[in-house]
Design a protein around this motif. Sequence first.
Motif, PDB file in Angstrom:
ATOM      1  N   ASN A  61      13.204  -0.495  11.064  1.00 27.19           N
ATOM      2  CA  ASN A  61      12.908  -1.639  10.411  1.00 27.19           C
ATOM      3  C   ASN A  61      14.479  -0.372   9.166  1.00 27.19           C
ATOM      4  O   ASN A  61      15.579  -1.633   8.317  1.00 27.19           O
ATOM      5  CB  ASN A  61      12.250  -2.062   9.217  1.00 27.19           C
ATOM      6  N   TYR A  62      14.429   0.897   8.415  1.00 32.44           N
ATOM      7  CA  TYR A  62      15.470   1.593   7.925  1.00 32.44           C
ATOM      8  C   TYR A  62      16.618   0.455   8.885  1.00 32.44           C
ATOM      9  O   TYR A  62      17.332   0.291   8.448  1.00 32.44           O
ATOM     10  CB  TYR A  62      15.349   2.722   8.247  1.00 32.44           C
ATOM     11  N   PHE A  63      17.074   1.358   9.456  1.00 30.01           N
ATOM     12  CA  PHE A  63      18.644   0.995  10.472  1.00 30.01           C
ATOM     13  C   PHE A  63      18.754  -0.411  10.344  1.00 30.01           C
ATOM     14  O   PHE A  63      19.901  -0.349  10.884  1.00 30.01           O
ATOM     15  CB  PHE A  63      17.945   1.501  12.304  1.00 30.01           C
ATOM     16  N   ALA A  64      17.586  -1.263  10.977  1.00 28.19           N
ATOM     17  CA  ALA A  64      18.367  -2.864  10.620  1.00 28.19           C
ATOM     18  C   ALA A  64      19.269  -3.118   9.514  1.00 28.19           C
ATOM     19  O   ALA A  64      19.911  -3.510   9.292  1.00 28.19           O
ATOM     20  CB  ALA A  64      17.113  -4.161  11.553  1.00 28.19           C
ATOM     21  N   ASP A  65      18.378  -2.720   8.290  1.00 26.88           N
ATOM     22  CA  ASP A  65      18.292  -3.140   7.088  1.00 26.88           C
ATOM     23  C   ASP A  65      19.751  -2.556   6.503  1.00 26.88           C
ATOM     24  O   ASP A  65      20.282  -2.970   5.904  1.00 26.88           O
ATOM     25  CB  ASP A  65      17.420  -2.361   6.240  1.00 26.88           C
ATOM     26  N   ALA A  66      20.159  -1.081   6.801  1.00 24.26           N
ATOM     27  CA  ALA A  66      21.178  -0.299   6.636  1.00 24.26           C
ATOM     28  C   ALA A  66      22.583  -1.277   7.187  1.00 24.26           C
ATOM     29  O   ALA A  66      23.347  -1.038   6.913  1.00 24.26           O
ATOM     30  CB  ALA A  66      20.955   0.436   7.721  1.00 24.26           C
ATOM     31  N   LEU A  67      22.049  -1.450   8.967  1.00 22.92           N
ATOM     32  CA  LEU A  67      23.410  -2.008   9.758  1.00 22.92           C
ATOM     33  C   LEU A  67      23.505  -3.545   8.963  1.00 22.92           C
ATOM     34  O   LEU A  67      25.009  -3.508   8.559  1.00 22.92           O
ATOM     35  CB  LEU A  67      22.827  -2.057  10.958  1.00 22.92           C
ATOM     36  N   THR A  68      22.340  -4.263   8.955  1.00 26.49           N
ATOM     37  CA  THR A  68      23.073  -5.213   8.103  1.00 26.49           C
ATOM     38  C   THR A  68      23.848  -5.070   6.375  1.00 26.49           C
ATOM     39  O   THR A  68      25.028  -5.977   6.448  1.00 26.49           O
ATOM     40  CB  THR A  68      21.612  -6.227   7.539  1.00 26.49           C
ATOM     41  N   ALA A  69      23.514  -4.188   5.941  1.00 26.85           N
ATOM     42  CA  ALA A  69      23.680  -3.939   4.686  1.00 26.85           C
ATOM     43  C   ALA A  69      25.709  -3.837   5.326  1.00 26.85           C
ATOM     44  O   ALA A  69      26.768  -4.490   3.995  1.00 26.85           O
ATOM     45  CB  ALA A  69      23.501  -3.299   3.905  1.00 26.85           C
ATOM     46  N   GLU A  70      25.620  -2.790   6.153  1.00 25.19           N
ATOM     47  CA  GLU A  70      27.058  -2.676   6.205  1.00 25.19           C
ATOM     48  C   GLU A  70      28.026  -2.969   6.364  1.00 25.19           C
ATOM     49  O   GLU A  70      29.157  -3.856   6.218  1.00 25.19           O
ATOM     50  CB  GLU A  70      26.823  -1.059   7.345  1.00 25.19           C
ATOM     51  N   SER A 117       0.748  -1.090  -0.236  1.00 27.45           N
ATOM     52  CA  SER A 117       0.183   0.046   0.029  1.00 27.45           C
ATOM     53  C   SER A 117       0.905   1.610  -0.362  1.00 27.45           C
ATOM     54  O   SER A 117       1.479   0.713   0.800  1.00 27.45           O
ATOM     55  CB  SER A 117      -0.966   0.298   1.210  1.00 27.45           C
ATOM     56  N   PRO A 118       0.006   2.122  -0.512  1.00 27.31           N
ATOM     57  CA  PRO A 118       1.117   3.578  -0.767  1.00 27.31           C
ATOM     58  C   PRO A 118       1.056   3.865   0.824  1.00 27.31           C
ATOM     59  O   PRO A 118       2.090   5.073   0.337  1.00 27.31           O
ATOM     60  CB  PRO A 118       0.683   5.007  -1.530  1.00 27.31           C
ATOM     61  N   LYS A 119       0.436   3.512   1.395  1.00 26.79           N
ATOM     62  CA  LYS A 119       0.568   4.570   3.025  1.00 26.79           C
ATOM     63  C   LYS A 119       1.176   3.198   3.573  1.00 26.79           C
ATOM     64  O   LYS A 119       1.366   4.111   4.991  1.00 26.79           O
ATOM     65  CB  LYS A 119      -0.762   4.420   3.779  1.00 26.79           C
ATOM     66  N   ALA A 120       2.204   2.423   3.936  1.00 25.33           N
ATOM     67  CA  ALA A 120       2.548   1.818   4.026  1.00 25.33           C
ATOM     68  C   ALA A 120       3.656   2.182   4.843  1.00 25.33           C
ATOM     69  O   ALA A 120       5.067   2.270   3.855  1.00 25.33           O
ATOM     70  CB  ALA A 120       2.238  -0.289   3.882  1.00 25.33           C
ATOM     71  N   VAL A 121       4.671   2.898   5.505  1.00 23.44           N
ATOM     72  CA  VAL A 121       5.369   3.226   5.893  1.00 23.44           C
ATOM     73  C   VAL A 121       6.716   1.936   6.924  1.00 23.44           C
ATOM     74  O   VAL A 121       5.680   1.757   7.815  1.00 23.44           O
ATOM     75  CB  VAL A 121       5.682   4.379   6.002  1.00 23.44           C
ATOM     76  N   MET A 122       6.992   1.835   6.937  1.00 19.06           N
ATOM     77  CA  MET A 122       7.884   1.248   7.486  1.00 19.06           C
ATOM     78  C   MET A 122       9.213   1.680   8.554  1.00 19.06           C
ATOM     79  O   MET A 122       9.034   3.214   8.296  1.00 19.06           O
ATOM     80  CB  MET A 122       9.219   0.053   6.714  1.00 19.06           C
ATOM     81  N   PRO A 123       8.386   1.229   9.880  1.00 19.18           N
ATOM     82  CA  PRO A 123       9.470   1.426  11.263  1.00 19.18           C
ATOM     83  C   PRO A 123      10.539   2.336  10.607  1.00 19.18           C
ATOM     84  O   PRO A 123      11.625   1.555  10.147  1.00 19.18           O
ATOM     85  CB  PRO A 123       9.078   0.772  13.043  1.00 19.18           C
TER      86      PRO A 123
END
Length: 387
Positions: free
Chosen positions: A364-373, A355-361
């Motif tokens: 989640n963004y922080f965890a994904d970025a840290l995992t990528a690093e 959904s266009p209204k769906a925004v991850m917490p």
Amino acid sequence: LLARVDSIDGEDWQRVTTDDIESWGRSGPDTPLLDTVNFPVHIKNFNTQQLKQLCKELRQDIIHSVSRTGGHLSSSLGVVELTVALHHVMNCPEDKIVWDVGHQAYVHKILTGRRGRMHTLRATGGLSGFTKRGESEYDPFGAGHSSTSISASLGMAVGRDMKDKRNQVVAVIGDGAITGGMAYEAMNHAGFLDKNMIVILNDNQQVSLPTQYNNRNQAPVGALSGALSRLQANRPLRELRELAKGVTKQLPSEVQAMTAKIDEYARGMISGQPSTLFEELGLYYIGPVDGHNVEDLVSILSEVKATETVGPVLIHVVTEKGRGYVPAEHAQDRMHGVAKFDPKTGQQFKPAPASPKAVMPYTNYFADALTAEAAADSRVVAVHAAM
């Protein structure tokens, strides 16, 4: 109302059933007893049956309220009986109760004049999701995350004694918050200063998130443990122990060491628990106590409050997150932090991922970025809180 109170039997008063929810009107559940309560003074004369009825009505009120606002559901459902017992026994706001972590305090807010504003929870200009000093005189300390309650309460106890007052100071600390080093530093300090204060360890066997660190699903305590906890809290026993300690201080150091060991072993026989950690820090340990037995809680808190002894007391209370609400009891996270939801099913009203209204917490963004690093650089190390 009296007929409804007298009809409470077994553990039905702890359960909010589908039939209960289906009987709710548009304005929420029928709460005739809770409707008579605006502040803690209004429950002082309640008998045990009325306290149980109040607990059931509070559970329904919290489920209905949080289903419309979102918030921390299961933590507050787990401390209904404990909160009711505390406000039944203590004389707030003169007596101070510090909640740590503060998201356990929804029941506390309802009983301290804020029920009519619960629909504004965590909204701009509304009630805080935690305790907040500027919000109510019943919130002596603002504790979010975490581990600060014991040191804050100790400071209040020191200030109380400097002013020659006799009010109670209670720190309610969760098993997640007590993992913080500051909590142990504070207990050590409290034991050293030997100030009168009460620490209640709310052990819900889960901390904030579903880590299941001790993987236990059994009932908190049985009748025998409840009886032993009441014995530990017994006023004559504790006052006799205090008198004996005063006498032995006049004896040679070798005799003092021997009597301390005898006391430790005797208390170990009563509790059947490894209470020596708290005892070594200088706190008198009582527990474990069934955190959903309102009669035992009232009895133990009354004994501890009335006892004329010196020094901090730790009451180990075992509770269950989400108690009484089936969807929360069966959810992996016990519906710890929720969006708005359907009270009948527990289904949360979250936008679909596409959904266009769906925004991850943000988490989640922080965890994904840290995992990528970390995938790109093996030297990356994550340091996070025990909670």
